[in-house]
Design an enzyme around this catalytic site. Structure first.
Site, PDB file in Angstrom:
ATOM      1  CB  SER A   1      17.890  12.860  -9.086  1.00 37.70           C
ATOM      2  OG  SER A   1      18.012  13.739  -9.527  1.00 37.70           O
TER       3      SER A   1
ATOM      4  CG  ASN B   1      16.117  25.243  -7.328  1.00 36.20           C
ATOM      5  OD1 ASN B   1      17.373  24.932  -8.207  1.00 36.20           O
ATOM      6  ND2 ASN B   1      17.271  26.715  -6.858  1.00 36.20           N
TER       7      ASN B   1
ATOM      8  CB  THR C   1     -21.727  -2.730  13.499  1.00 39.91           C
ATOM      9  OG1 THR C   1     -22.815  -3.264  14.910  1.00 39.91           O
ATOM     10  CG2 THR C   1     -22.728  -2.258  12.999  1.00 39.91           C
ATOM     11  CG  HIS C   2     -18.810  -3.765  17.082  1.00 35.17           C
ATOM     12  ND1 HIS C   2     -17.800  -2.624  17.858  1.00 35.17           N
ATOM     13  CD2 HIS C   2     -20.557  -2.968  16.864  1.00 35.17           C
ATOM     14  CE1 HIS C   2     -18.492  -1.805  18.078  1.00 35.17           C
ATOM     15  NE2 HIS C   2     -20.063  -1.683  17.723  1.00 35.17           N
TER      16      HIS C   2
ATOM     17  CB  SER D   1      -1.587 -23.239  -1.468  1.00 38.40           C
ATOM     18  OG  SER D   1      -0.573 -23.633  -1.183  1.00 38.40           O
TER      19      SER D   1
ATOM     20  CE  LYS E   1      -5.414 -22.182   1.573  1.00 39.14           C
ATOM     21  NZ  LYS E   1      -4.356 -20.928   2.123  1.00 39.14           N
TER      22      LYS E   1
ATOM     23  CD  GLU F   1      -4.256 -12.730   0.685  1.00 41.87           C
ATOM     24  OE1 GLU F   1      -5.095 -13.231   2.250  1.00 41.87           O
ATOM     25  OE2 GLU F   1      -3.366 -13.236   0.259  1.00 41.87           O
TER      26      GLU F   1
ATOM     27  CE1 TYR G   1      15.819  21.782  -5.394  1.00 38.35           C
ATOM     28  CE2 TYR G   1      17.735  21.851  -4.720  1.00 38.35           C
ATOM     29  CZ  TYR G   1      16.810  20.747  -5.006  1.00 38.35           C
ATOM     30  OH  TYR G   1      17.029  19.633  -5.188  1.00 38.35           O
TER      31      TYR G   1
ATOM     32  CE  LYS H   1      12.551  15.647  -9.002  1.00 36.47           C
ATOM     33  NZ  LYS H   1      13.185  16.073  -7.841  1.00 36.47           N
TER      34      LYS H   1
END
Ligand code: ARG
Length: 454
Positions: free
Chosen positions: A22, A110, A155-156, A277, A283, A290, A317, A325
């Site tokens: 690890s 552990n 809404t919607h 772009s 653009k 995003e 364990y 992790k």
């Protein structure tokens, strides 16, 4: 090189070693492992396994190692040891000789890993708390800058009723407050020290575990050794906090991507959080937003992966738990980075108040107002709702807004309507009617702002 060669006649094969090690990711626990070891050396002195001088030597060896590790933690990753605990022990032995071999007395990897990971989690979660607070402050500043701006509320994804832009900002402040309080709860619960639980049954040395816990800044020592070494609830909780908060950030991202679109033109993102772009010169893409939206997926993934890994694991364990992790190491920094990016987007945003106002005026967003007006004229709301529906139809047919219908047109559908309808249909009136607690009227929004700032 491994910590456990005695019982084995051959070493692990290379593929197994790679599969098992690890260190390539848990090197990130190097500081916590050393700090935990320093505290453990003190505990060994308390039970006279280490003399005063031996303890001092071990602690100065570990402190020197800590300084070295801080310089270039990444170099540790490829040093070939099995895990961070093996690495620190081996390096200590290089520094202080045979004495270093005493450090692991009464301790197991552990309880060590459970302690290290909680220390890391606490420290990183506190950084998240700060990032949430900073984003909140940015939202408050934007809300104050745009106090008079009117936005169509949806809404919607259809224009529903106008709201103050600041009311929209403060909606996200509410979410951030909840995210913060959830995280604070998780931090509080994880703030217990497993060290001194041994491999599973507890340590055979009469160590003052409460003192040890305090030295590591924990609220108290864990109370059950079996649970202490096998509990990863804190990982699940943190991933759940991260997922919920990322879900909020993804909604923010989506709102802003939509507001920034050419179709809405409500906001303009600043150049420093957008990109161009390679093909289309015109653009300016909302990449930061995003990516926040996109990264939400991997945080959710880490959460479900952890749940699945832990499902039905027997006590105590099991090596499966080493899989705890990478998900959290990825999710918490992703969460912090997303909070920072959201902050940068909010900080640099320009709001086009004319476009938001024009949009808020369209879409018959004052229809509810008209129904409320009819209620004041003693028409039951359900009936008024129907009447207004007919008026909306008429307005649509004529390509007008509701408030552009003439009094005759209104009265042909509902004779009770009088000249006093027009001021009620103004956008400012729609906003200021929402005076009850939590509504979008200016006094309520100002009150909410004061509340968050206090
Ligand atoms: N690398 C291990 C982990 O991350 C440390 C604990 C190993 N314990 C053991 N008994 N093999 O979980």
């Amino acid at each position: 090189m491994a910590l456990w060669g005695g019982r084995f006649s051959t070493g692990p094969d290379e593929a197994f070693k790679q599969f098992n090690d690890s260190l390539p990711f848990d090197y990130q626990l190097v500081e916590q492992d050393i700090i935990g070891s320093i505290a453990w050396a003190g505990a060994l002195k308390q039970v006279e396994v280490l003399s005063h001088d031996e303890c001092d030597t071990v602690i100065s060896g570990l402190s020197a190692l800590l300084e070295e590790a801080k310089q270039a933690p990444q170099q540790i990753a490829n040093s070939g040891y099995e895990d961070i605990h093996s690495y620190v022990e081996a390096k200590l032995i290089e520094k202080v000789g045979e004495l270093g071999k005493k450090l692991h007395t009464g301790r197991s990897r552990n309880d060590q890993v459970a302690t290290d990971f909680r220390l890391w989690s606490r420290q990183t979660a506190l950084q998240v708390m700060q990032a949430i607070e900073d984003l909140k402050t940015e939202f408050v500043a934007l809300a104050e800058r745009e106090l008079g701006t009117i936005l169509p509320g949806y809404t919607h994804l259809q224009r529903a009723q106008p709201v103050l832009f600041s009311h929209w900002c403060l909606a996200y402040v509410e979410m951030l407050e909840r995210d913060k309080s959830r995280l604070a709860d998780a931090i509080d619960r994880l703030n217990e020290c497993p060290l001194g639980s041994g491999a599973l049954a507890g340590t055979a040395y009469p160590i003052d575990r409460e003192k040890l816990a305090q030295e590591l800044g924990f609220r108290n020592a864990t109370r059950n050794s079996l649970d202490a070494v096998s509990d990863r609830d804190f990982v699940v909780e943190l991933l759940s906090c991260a997922s919920i908060s990322m879900m909020h950030l993804s909604r923010l991202a989506e709102d802003m991507i939509f507001y920034n679109s050419g179709e809405s033109g409500f906001i303009e993102l600043s150049d420093n959080v957008t990109s161009g772009s390679s093909l289309m010169p015109q653009k300016k893409n909302p990449d930061a937003l995003e990516l926040i939206r996109g990264k939400t997926g991997r945080v959710f993934g880490a959460f479900s992966a952890m749940m699945m890994t832990l499902k039905a694991l027997p006590l105590a364990y099991n090596k499966d738990m080493q899989e705890d992790k990478e998900g959290l190491f990825d999710a918490l920094p992703t969460w912090i980075a997303s909070l920072h990016m959201a902050q940068a987007c909010i900080k640099g945003v320009k709001v086009n108040g004319e476009a938001t106002l024009a949009a808020a005026k369209g879409g018959h967003a004052n229809a509810t107002e008209l129904a409320d007006y009819l209620v004041a004229k003693n028409i039951p709301f359900r009936e008024g709702h129907h009447i207004v529906g007919q008026m909306v139809q008429q307005a649509i047919a004529q390509g007008k807004n509701l408030e552009e219908l003439t009094l005759d047109e209104f009265q042909s559908i509902c004779p009770q309507i009088e000249e006093d309808v027009y001021p009620r249909l103004e956008i400012a009136a729609c906003i200021s009617a929402r005076q009850a607690l939590g509504g979008t009227s200016l006094p309520q929004v100002k009150k909410a702002l004061e509340f968050t700032k206090s």
